[in-house]
Design a protein around this motif. Structure first.
Motif, PDB file in Angstrom:
ATOM      1  N   VAL A 118       0.833  -1.202   0.000  1.00 14.10           N
ATOM      2  CA  VAL A 118       0.000   0.000   0.000  1.00 14.10           C
ATOM      3  C   VAL A 118       0.867   1.252   0.000  1.00 14.10           C
ATOM      4  CG1 VAL A 118      -1.771   1.257   1.324  1.00 14.10           C
ATOM      5  CG2 VAL A 118      -1.909  -1.210   1.105  1.00 14.10           C
ATOM      6  N   GLY A 119       2.088   1.138   0.524  1.00 14.14           N
ATOM      7  CA  GLY A 119       3.011   2.266   0.529  1.00 14.14           C
ATOM      8  C   GLY A 119       2.971   3.129   1.780  1.00 14.14           C
ATOM      9  N   MET A 120       2.499   2.570   2.877  1.00  8.47           N
ATOM     10  CA  MET A 120       2.445   3.336   4.124  1.00  8.47           C
ATOM     11  C   MET A 120       3.808   3.456   4.793  1.00  8.47           C
ATOM     12  SD  MET A 120      -1.075   2.071   5.982  1.00  8.47           S
ATOM     13  CE  MET A 120      -0.900   3.188   7.356  1.00  8.47           C
ATOM     14  N   GLY A 121       4.734   2.617   4.417  1.00 10.76           N
ATOM     15  CA  GLY A 121       6.019   2.585   5.103  1.00 10.76           C
ATOM     16  C   GLY A 121       5.905   1.733   6.354  1.00 10.76           C
ATOM     17  N   LEU A 122       6.993   1.098   6.718  1.00  7.01           N
ATOM     18  CA  LEU A 122       6.962   0.179   7.854  1.00  7.01           C
ATOM     19  C   LEU A 122       6.609   0.866   9.173  1.00  7.01           C
ATOM     20  CD1 LEU A 122       7.246  -2.783   8.536  1.00  7.01           C
ATOM     21  CD2 LEU A 122       9.690  -2.436   8.844  1.00  7.01           C
ATOM     22  N   PRO A 123       7.211   2.016   9.513  1.00  8.15           N
ATOM     23  CA  PRO A 123       6.817   2.662  10.776  1.00  8.15           C
ATOM     24  C   PRO A 123       5.344   3.069  10.794  1.00  8.15           C
ATOM     25  CG  PRO A 123       8.885   3.584   9.960  1.00  8.15           C
ATOM     26  CD  PRO A 123       8.336   2.714   8.875  1.00  8.15           C
ATOM     27  N   GLY A 124       4.849   3.630   9.693  1.00  8.66           N
ATOM     28  CA  GLY A 124       3.456   4.066   9.633  1.00  8.66           C
ATOM     29  C   GLY A 124       2.481   2.903   9.736  1.00  8.66           C
ATOM     30  N   ALA A 125       2.789   1.815   9.027  1.00 12.39           N
ATOM     31  CA  ALA A 125       1.913   0.643   9.064  1.00 12.39           C
ATOM     32  C   ALA A 125       1.914   0.006  10.451  1.00 12.39           C
ATOM     33  CB  ALA A 125       2.361  -0.370   8.016  1.00 12.39           C
ATOM     34  N   THR A 126       3.073  -0.024  11.087  1.00 13.13           N
ATOM     35  CA  THR A 126       3.162  -0.616  12.423  1.00 13.13           C
ATOM     36  C   THR A 126       2.366   0.207  13.430  1.00 13.13           C
ATOM     37  OG1 THR A 126       5.342  -1.496  11.892  1.00 13.13           O
ATOM     38  CG2 THR A 126       4.753  -1.376  14.222  1.00 13.13           C
ATOM     39  N   VAL A 127       2.540   1.505  13.407  1.00 11.79           N
ATOM     40  CA  VAL A 127       1.818   2.377  14.346  1.00 11.79           C
ATOM     41  C   VAL A 127       0.316   2.313  14.082  1.00 11.79           C
ATOM     42  CG1 VAL A 127       1.457   4.793  15.024  1.00 11.79           C
ATOM     43  CG2 VAL A 127       3.776   3.896  14.783  1.00 11.79           C
ATOM     44  N   ALA A 128      -0.082   2.317  12.815  1.00  6.45           N
ATOM     45  CA  ALA A 128      -1.506   2.256  12.484  1.00  6.45           C
ATOM     46  C   ALA A 128      -2.135   0.952  12.956  1.00  6.45           C
ATOM     47  CB  ALA A 128      -1.696   2.413  10.975  1.00  6.45           C
TER      48      ALA A 128
END
Length: 186
Positions: A143-153
């Motif tokens: 999806v392209g959220m990036g690993l930190p963004g996807a983890t936090v979300a």
């Protein structure tokens, strides 16, 4: 596979599908909703084990692929396997397998508390950690959220999934008392 195995696989596929009738709860910060179907995945692993549980999830995948609206929100069809939820969806298969494999180890626990805690741990390790690994990876890279963004979300899912793991462990313990279906490992 015996007739009994086929019935159990079909039953738990139906349970996963039935839990999809509950409407999804969208979260504003991630394109993946909260659904009750992960509870069905945990139940399948805890109650009927890794092999039959995996077969139940594969049956649900087949139903989705042929277009039946069996996922939460009435989704189905091949397009589901290209959307933002595909990581969590595909994660069901390794999640049920790991949950079932761990549950089979705890089926012979000496006390009810040890068995319940083992089932709870199995649901968390398989049904939460393993499923999240696939879901977060897809959100991050597909999806392209990036690993930190996807983890936090994805942290927003944890409270509900811990409740589901507890409910699944209680149900599995009750089934083990009345009508044990889980293969036992030494």
């Amino acid at each position: 596979m015996t007739s009994r195995d086929l019935v159990l696989v079909s039953l738990f596929a139906a349970i996963i599908v039935a839990l999809g009738l509950l409407p999804p709860i969208p979260l504003a910060f991630v394109p993946v909703p909260v659904t009750a179907q992960t509870l069905g995945v945990m139940l399948a692993g805890l109650i009927i084990g890794k092999n039959r549980g995996s077969a139940a999830v594969l049956l649900v995948f087949l139903l989705v692929a042929i277009g039946l609206p069996v996922l939460s929100g009435g989704r189905g069809g091949l397009a589901v396997f290209a959307g933002p939820t595909v990581g969590f969806l595909i994660g069901w298969l390794p999640a049920v397998y790991v949950t079932g494999a761990l549950a089979e180890r705890f089926a012979n626990a000496k006390t009810a508390t040890k068995q319940f805690m083992g089932f709870f741990a199995a649901a968390i390790i398989g049904g939460v950690i393993v499923a999240y690994a696939f879901g977060i990876a897809w959100l991050a890279f597909g999806v392209g959220m990036g690993l930190p963004g996807a983890t936090v979300a994805s942290l927003g899912f944890i409270p509900g999934d811990l409740i589901k793991a507890g409910l699944a462990a209680m149900a599995a313990r009750a089934v083990m008392l009345g009508y044990p279906l889980l293969p036992r490992k030494a």
